[in-house]
Design a protein around this motif. Sequence first.
Motif, PDB file in Angstrom:
ATOM      1  N   SER A 283      32.124  74.252-112.427  1.00  0.00           N
ATOM      2  CA  SER A 283      32.894  73.645-113.514  1.00  0.00           C
ATOM      3  C   SER A 283      33.506  72.313-113.122  1.00  0.00           C
ATOM      4  CB  SER A 283      34.001  74.599-113.977  1.00  0.00           C
ATOM      5  OG  SER A 283      34.939  74.823-112.938  1.00  0.00           O
ATOM      6  N   GLN A 284      33.827  71.544-114.138  1.00  0.00           N
ATOM      7  CA  GLN A 284      34.668  70.365-114.062  1.00  0.00           C
ATOM      8  C   GLN A 284      35.698  70.500-115.174  1.00  0.00           C
ATOM      9  OE1 GLN A 284      31.940  67.094-114.580  1.00  0.00           O
ATOM     10  NE2 GLN A 284      31.220  67.142-112.449  1.00  0.00           N
ATOM     11  N   THR A 285      36.664  69.634-115.221  1.00  0.00           N
ATOM     12  CA  THR A 285      37.653  69.698-116.297  1.00  0.00           C
ATOM     13  C   THR A 285      36.948  69.488-117.634  1.00  0.00           C
ATOM     14  OG1 THR A 285      39.333  68.784-114.823  1.00  0.00           O
ATOM     15  CG2 THR A 285      39.809  68.751-117.183  1.00  0.00           C
ATOM     16  N   GLY A 286      36.968  70.522-118.469  1.00  0.00           N
ATOM     17  CA  GLY A 286      36.327  70.452-119.776  1.00  0.00           C
ATOM     18  C   GLY A 286      34.882  70.883-119.799  1.00  0.00           C
ATOM     19  N   LEU A 287      34.327  71.337-118.659  1.00  0.00           N
ATOM     20  CA  LEU A 287      32.915  71.730-118.584  1.00  0.00           C
ATOM     21  C   LEU A 287      32.752  72.971-117.728  1.00  0.00           C
ATOM     22  CD1 LEU A 287      29.842  71.042-119.064  1.00  0.00           C
ATOM     23  CD2 LEU A 287      29.947  69.832-116.868  1.00  0.00           C
ATOM     24  N   LEU A 288      31.858  73.867-118.154  1.00  0.00           N
ATOM     25  CA  LEU A 288      31.539  75.081-117.402  1.00  0.00           C
ATOM     26  C   LEU A 288      30.038  75.311-117.437  1.00  0.00           C
ATOM     27  CD1 LEU A 288      32.316  77.824-116.009  1.00  0.00           C
ATOM     28  CD2 LEU A 288      32.452  78.783-118.335  1.00  0.00           C
ATOM     29  N   CYS A 289      29.452  75.740-116.326  1.00  0.00           N
ATOM     30  CA  CYS A 289      28.039  76.132-116.254  1.00  0.00           C
ATOM     31  C   CYS A 289      27.959  77.644-116.070  1.00  0.00           C
ATOM     32  CB  CYS A 289      27.339  75.452-115.083  1.00  0.00           C
ATOM     33  SG  CYS A 289      27.308  73.654-115.173  1.00  0.00           S
ATOM     34  N   ILE A 290      27.051  78.283-116.819  1.00  0.00           N
ATOM     35  CA  ILE A 290      26.834  79.723-116.675  1.00  0.00           C
ATOM     36  C   ILE A 290      25.341  80.017-116.725  1.00  0.00           C
ATOM     37  CG2 ILE A 290      29.061  80.358-117.674  1.00  0.00           C
ATOM     38  CD1 ILE A 290      27.569  81.121-120.252  1.00  0.00           C
ATOM     39  N   GLY A 291      24.978  81.263-116.395  1.00  0.00           N
ATOM     40  CA  GLY A 291      23.573  81.662-116.433  1.00  0.00           C
ATOM     41  C   GLY A 291      22.746  80.852-115.454  1.00  0.00           C
ATOM     42  N   ASP A 292      21.497  80.570-115.833  1.00  0.00           N
ATOM     43  CA  ASP A 292      20.600  79.837-114.943  1.00  0.00           C
ATOM     44  C   ASP A 292      21.104  78.440-114.617  1.00  0.00           C
ATOM     45  OD1 ASP A 292      18.867  81.902-114.687  1.00  0.00           O
ATOM     46  OD2 ASP A 292      17.232  81.041-115.842  1.00  0.00           O
ATOM     47  N   ALA A 293      21.943  77.861-115.474  1.00  0.00           N
ATOM     48  CA  ALA A 293      22.499  76.542-115.181  1.00  0.00           C
ATOM     49  C   ALA A 293      23.432  76.597-113.982  1.00  0.00           C
ATOM     50  CB  ALA A 293      23.243  75.994-116.400  1.00  0.00           C
ATOM     51  N   ALA A 294      23.995  77.774-113.713  1.00  0.00           N
ATOM     52  CA  ALA A 294      24.874  77.953-112.552  1.00  0.00           C
ATOM     53  C   ALA A 294      24.141  78.570-111.374  1.00  0.00           C
ATOM     54  CB  ALA A 294      26.069  78.836-112.915  1.00  0.00           C
ATOM     55  N   HIS A 295      23.130  79.404-111.674  1.00  0.00           N
ATOM     56  CA  HIS A 295      22.422  80.107-110.599  1.00  0.00           C
ATOM     57  C   HIS A 295      21.060  80.553-111.114  1.00  0.00           C
ATOM     58  CE1 HIS A 295      23.663  83.677-112.878  1.00  0.00           C
ATOM     59  NE2 HIS A 295      24.900  83.224-112.801  1.00  0.00           N
ATOM     60  N   ALA A 296      20.017  79.859-110.750  1.00  0.00           N
ATOM     61  CA  ALA A 296      18.667  80.258-111.144  1.00  0.00           C
ATOM     62  C   ALA A 296      18.254  81.474-110.337  1.00  0.00           C
ATOM     63  CB  ALA A 296      17.687  79.113-110.922  1.00  0.00           C
TER      64      ALA A 296
END
Length: 403
Positions: A283-296
């Motif tokens: 994450s960054q301020t105002g942004l979050l990654c989940i699923g394959d975008a965070a961990h393929a």
Amino acid sequence: MVGNQRKTTCCIAGGGPAGIMLGLLLARSGVDVTVLEKHTDFFRDFRGDTIHPSTLDLIDQLGLREKFLQIPQHSITTLDVVLGNTRLTPVNFGLLRGTNKRIALMPQWDFLTLLAEEAKLLPNFHLLMGTTAEAVTRSGTTVTGVQATGPEGPLHITAALSVAADGRDSTLRKSAGLHPIARGVPIDVLWFRLPTPPSAPPDTLGYLRNSTMIITIPRTGYYQMGMLIPKDGFAAIKAEGLAAFRARIGTNAPFLQPVVESVQSWEQVKLLSIQLDRLPQWSQTGLLCIGDAAHAMSPVFGVGVNYAVQDAVAAARLLAPPLLAGQSTTPACRLLQRRRQWPVRLMQPLQQSVHTFLSSGNLAALDTMEPWRARAITLGSKLIRPVAARVVGRGFLPESLNK
């Protein structure tokens, strides 16, 4: 919305399992959500279609069991593997506690349609199909929304939180300057279909023989097939010719010999490049990654869809309160990563170990396995069944809507 401007509380890029599930759950909590899906439909043949017990539990908790069961699907209660001439059952979901003791095999487009149709019943859920998220927008170091292109042209979406759920090659993640650390993967997969032969054996995950692994996923009237190959090895297989490719399938899994001729062109065979990676920072301020975008995740054990869904459930639980209160989501995003990264850190090495074995050249020894070794492997597969069912079926940290 005014012209090409839109304002929402949470903008989610990606209409896959993570994005649609997160959108549904946040909308149920009262959050205004906009989900962007770049395609005009969910019909993608390369999406995983294994729905594990952990996700089936969530379907029940959502009150969607009856609707889910109305969708054509195939159930398997064990994961069988044939090594040479020896059939093993290392995973038996019947040993699990709880109601759901099976894997549902369902085309992912049907699963996504179910979730999307349920979400559309909520006035604060907005699904924009044919709309591609292209970049994050910022005010200083804070992500303030998403720049996208839709059917009517450029679209700027302002959001308190933007979520990258747009897969392993995430455009939004790249735009934000977040880069995953790749774990080397020595194999790829060739993806194709074969009709179900007149005499089919019990449902079997894969056949390992003649230094080749063939994956057979049963669907209505056909198998979704996979063939594991060395990384970047597709060109060499093509050079051997289509007849040799069909012969390899038939030799590896003889029951498929009557139907291999249905592969008439290389256009019917698609290359899936396997990735295994994860972000150091989700994450960054105002942004979050989940699923394959965070961990393929690798296709090994078929857990990718379910880990993405688990991310979404945990994210919705943690994010809904600050989003509804107009507060910063940064603490919740950091807590989400701390919670969800350790199940990923446990599963990915297991997947990596399978990759290593499959690429080690040891498969050839399975064809001439001594009887005592076959008996020992069979006994070992029985001993690990309870643990394997739990690890594969529900994962290391299954999430619940009831927490």
